[in-house]
Design an enzyme around this catalytic site. Sequence first.
Site, mmCIF file in Angstrom:
data_model
loop_
_atom_site.group_PDB
_atom_site.id
_atom_site.type_symbol
_atom_site.label_atom_id
_atom_site.label_comp_id
_atom_site.label_asym_id
_atom_site.label_seq_id
_atom_site.Cartn_x
_atom_site.Cartn_y
_atom_site.Cartn_z
ATOM 1 C CB ALA A 59 -0.905 0.015 1.229
ATOM 2 C CB VAL A 61 -0.491 4.374 3.941
ATOM 3 C CG1 VAL A 61 -0.955 2.991 4.371
ATOM 4 C CG2 VAL A 61 -0.409 5.308 5.142
ATOM 5 C CE1 TYR A 62 -0.187 -1.155 4.790
ATOM 6 C CE2 TYR A 62 0.727 -2.811 3.322
ATOM 7 C CZ TYR A 62 -0.291 -2.368 4.147
ATOM 8 O OH TYR A 62 -1.405 -3.154 4.316
ATOM 9 C CB SER A 63 7.518 2.251 4.952
ATOM 10 O OG SER A 63 7.627 1.343 6.024
ATOM 11 C CG ASN A 64 5.592 8.794 3.287
ATOM 12 O OD1 ASN A 64 4.467 8.996 2.850
ATOM 13 N ND2 ASN A 64 6.554 9.714 3.249
#
Length: 345
Positions: A59, A61-64
């Site tokens: 995704a 949002v995972y670790s930006n």
Amino acid sequence: MEYRQLGASGLKVPELSFGAGTFGGRGALFGAWGSTDAQEARRLLDICLDAGVTMFDTADVYSNGASEEVLGAAVKGRRDQVIISTKAGLPMGDGPGDAGTSRSRLIRATEDALRRLGTDYIDLFQPHAFDATTPVDEVLGALDDLVRAGKIRYTGVSNFSGWQLMKSLASAERHGRTRYVAHQVYYSLIGRDDEWELMPLGQDQGVGAVVWSPLGWGRLTGRLRRGRPVPAGSRLHETADFGPPVEEGYLYRVLDALELVAGETGRTVPQIAINWLLGRPTVSSVIIGARNEEQLRQNLGAVGWRLTPDQLARLDAASARTAPYPYFPYRRQEGFARLNRPMAG
């Protein structure tokens, strides 16, 4: 590795898929999950592909964004061997256009994901959460355009309620747009809420469940012990508040049942918990995660065998909860039950 249809679509996915939430390691939450770099990720993908695990979930949002970048580097040169699933919609910044699933956000999020992943198409794209500020028709129209442009091949959702998913499916049918075929849901032996509404909806509408956190946010690893503190190194220290709460008595009732079945089968507690999920209705794939090769190989051991009917019944009984209204009459009263066909196992 068994392959299953993803809902009512023609896409076949492995019964186990790999979650790349441990890739990148940026931020408090995802840093606690793991910090796998590209070299380590390539090794984990080698193991997955050797075992027949070909779907990899991430995704923005995972670790930006770093998770997508690491996954992209790991699949470089073998893109045609893998199925990439990603999600967008949760906040990526503080600006008004940095969250949600508006047309402009979805187009930008897709382009950003393609760039970070180093690919020209995404196999499965899912809004990460329902966006009440954007009309459903706008979301579906944008996704349909992206599918027609060849940038997305299949669409699904993640973390929707039953009415939100059904409203979206009805809108897609009404306007002849690309239909959601997957729902990425939280489901585990200590989190069976999916069964009340989402599972029957998925069976009725041809939406396959892609299960996240099959070990109940790390509670079903076999490391927790009654009356003892959380073991050192467990991510529950940093992330427990992000996961769904679990009443202690219920948790240990389920863990006791898992331990007994593990002793009978010679399997581990996580393997038993994952295998139980694979026999549940509508489940197309269960996402496993791993911070290292040992964890990955252990989770891969959850397939290729079956629990006995007696073992399944005991796990079902230990994890059973009373359904909330209006669902409980259909489970407990004969008159209501006669009006509803049971779900296939």
